[in-house]
Write an enzyme that holds these catalytic residues in place. Structure first.
Site, PDB file in Angstrom:
ATOM      1  N   ALA A   1     -12.605  -2.105   3.530  1.00 23.87           N
ATOM      2  CA  ALA A   1     -12.780  -3.562   3.498  1.00 23.87           C
ATOM      3  C   ALA A   1     -13.501  -4.053   2.257  1.00 23.87           C
ATOM      4  CB  ALA A   1     -13.553  -4.011   4.743  1.00 23.87           C
ATOM      5  N   ASN A   2     -13.782  -3.167   1.308  1.00 16.81           N
ATOM      6  CA  ASN A   2     -14.534  -3.585   0.130  1.00 16.81           C
ATOM      7  C   ASN A   2     -13.665  -4.124  -1.006  1.00 16.81           C
ATOM      8  OD1 ASN A   2     -14.081  -0.534   0.169  1.00 16.81           O
ATOM      9  ND2 ASN A   2     -14.331  -0.928  -2.014  1.00 16.81           N
ATOM     10  N   SER A   3     -12.330  -4.007  -0.879  1.00 15.87           N
ATOM     11  CA  SER A   3     -11.465  -4.508  -1.944  1.00 15.87           C
ATOM     12  C   SER A   3     -10.057  -4.743  -1.400  1.00 15.87           C
ATOM     13  CB  SER A   3     -11.397  -3.515  -3.120  1.00 15.87           C
ATOM     14  OG  SER A   3     -10.783  -2.298  -2.715  1.00 15.87           O
ATOM     15  N   GLY A   4      -9.251  -5.437  -2.198  1.00 16.90           N
ATOM     16  CA  GLY A   4      -7.839  -5.594  -1.901  1.00 16.90           C
ATOM     17  C   GLY A   4      -7.541  -6.268  -0.579  1.00 16.90           C
TER      18      GLY A   4
ATOM     19  N   GLY B   1      -7.924  -5.170   2.433  1.00 15.78           N
ATOM     20  CA  GLY B   1      -8.991  -5.013   3.415  1.00 15.78           C
ATOM     21  C   GLY B   1     -10.073  -6.066   3.268  1.00 15.78           C
TER      22      GLY B   1
ATOM     23  N   SER C   1       3.600   1.231   4.371  1.00 18.69           N
ATOM     24  CA  SER C   1       4.206   0.771   3.117  1.00 18.69           C
ATOM     25  C   SER C   1       5.705   0.958   3.199  1.00 18.69           C
ATOM     26  CB  SER C   1       3.645   1.563   1.930  1.00 18.69           C
ATOM     27  OG  SER C   1       4.448   1.377   0.774  1.00 18.69           O
TER      28      SER C   1
ATOM     29  N   TYR D   1       2.612  10.336  -1.208  1.00 18.65           N
ATOM     30  CA  TYR D   1       2.223   9.003  -0.729  1.00 18.65           C
ATOM     31  C   TYR D   1       3.236   8.509   0.300  1.00 18.65           C
ATOM     32  CZ  TYR D   1       1.038   4.074  -0.503  1.00 18.65           C
ATOM     33  OH  TYR D   1       0.698   2.823  -0.037  1.00 18.65           O
TER      34      TYR D   1
END
Length: 327
Positions: free
Chosen positions: A49-52, A54, A179, A204
């Site tokens: 949750a710290n970037s993007g 999230g 994805s 991935y």
């Protein structure tokens, strides 16, 4: 200098052409609007949750007055992100709690869950968002290939350890971020850790296919158990401007042009967060389980993403890999 400009123009133009062919111009995304207190009294865990996506999802949930647990590996980035989303949410927002979670360490996952079970009376929504994309070949703390370990196995154990609490908190939801690149992967059961050979793009895609098979199997198991109060659904957010692609090498001179192209063709993090937000709180998907969504609409998956045999085999193998004893 003139030669450098020519090279940049040629390389950048080539990248722009490739981007235009790979990704059609993005359509305008309509942002969701919900009552300001819609998630009041609800606790939501968001991994990464710290970037993007999230961070954007956590910010939108905070505006809806949810109690948001930011489950992050980088404490400093999490604290900075928390300050940012609180500022953007305005005075009437929910609560933010920061917890350390490193999905590349199963011990970290267990410690995180021990804290949650000790401190939280309920968890209404678990959003399995964190991920790593096409990194060089590395292994998790337990020796698993990094993309499989973080994107699938870490979240597999996390969900397992929190499932009883989710059941007690019903109605509750599990949201899994996958994805569209799952289409290019398969589950290599003969070399799941890619020890014989490593293709970062394939790994991935394999991990994102694993997310969908996990969603499919968990929904099926809950249905067989007669558990109707916990739903699990997946989503594909599309191409979003985030730090996920930090391991992708782009020629230095082409970076400005690539950035401009991303503004034109890629979604913003807020736009990318609309589908996870929809699955986390919309009444439209109450009781819906085992599905995949894109742009807040159900998405039809290709058959390998709903293969019962592959899903069960991966589940059983994942249980062994993360040390879960079958009851």
């Amino acid at each position: 200098m003139s030669a450098a400009i020519i090279v940049a123009a040629v390389v950048g133009g080539g990248i722009l052409l490739i981007v235009r062919r790979m990704f059609p111009r993005k359509k305008a995304v309509e942002l969701l609007r919900y009552p300001a207190d819609m998630m009041r009294g609800k606790t939501v865990i968001v991994t990464g949750a710290n970037s993007g996506i999230g961070k954007a999802t956590a910010g939108e949930l905070l505006k809806l007055q949810a109690r948001v647990i930011m489950a992050c590996r980088d404490q400093q980035m999490a604290e900075e992100a928390a300050q940012d989303i609180k500022k953007q949410a305005g005075p009437e927002h929910g609560e933010v709690v920061i917890k350390h979670l490193d999905l590349a360490s199963l011990q970290s996952v267990r410690s995180f869950c021990e804290e949650i079970l000790k401190e939280e009376q309920q968890v209404d929504v678990l959003i399995n968002n964190a991920g790593i994309y096409q990194c060089p070949y590395t292994k998790t703390e337990e020796g698993f290939e990094m993309q499989l370990g973080v994107n699938h196995l870490g979240h597999f154990l996390l969900t397992h350890l929190l499932l009883d609490l989710l059941k007690r908190s019903s109605p509750s939801r599990v949201v899994v971020v996958s994805s569209k690149l799952y289409k290019y992967g398969s589950i290599n059961f003969d070399d799941l850790n890619s020890e014989r050979s490593y293709n970062k793009a394939f790994c991935y895609s394999q991990s994102k296919l694993a997310n969908l098979l996990f969603t499919h199997q968990l929904a099926r198991r809950l249905e067989e158990e007669g558990v109707t109060g916990v739903t699990v659904n997946a989503l594909t957010p599309g191409i979003v401007r985030t730090r996920l692609g930090r391991h992708i090498h782009i020629p230095f001179l082409a970076k400005p042009l690539f950035y401009l192209a991303s503004l034109f063709f890629f979604k913003s993090p807020l736009e990318g967060a609309q589908t996870p937000l929809y699955l986390a709180c919309s009444p439209d998907v109450e009781g819906v389980a085992g599905k995949c969504f894109a742009n807040c609409e159900e998405e039809e998956l290709i058959p390998k993403a709903t293969d019962d045999q592959a899903a069960k085999r991966l589940w059983d193998l994942s249980e062994t890999m993360v040390g879960i004893k079958t009851q």
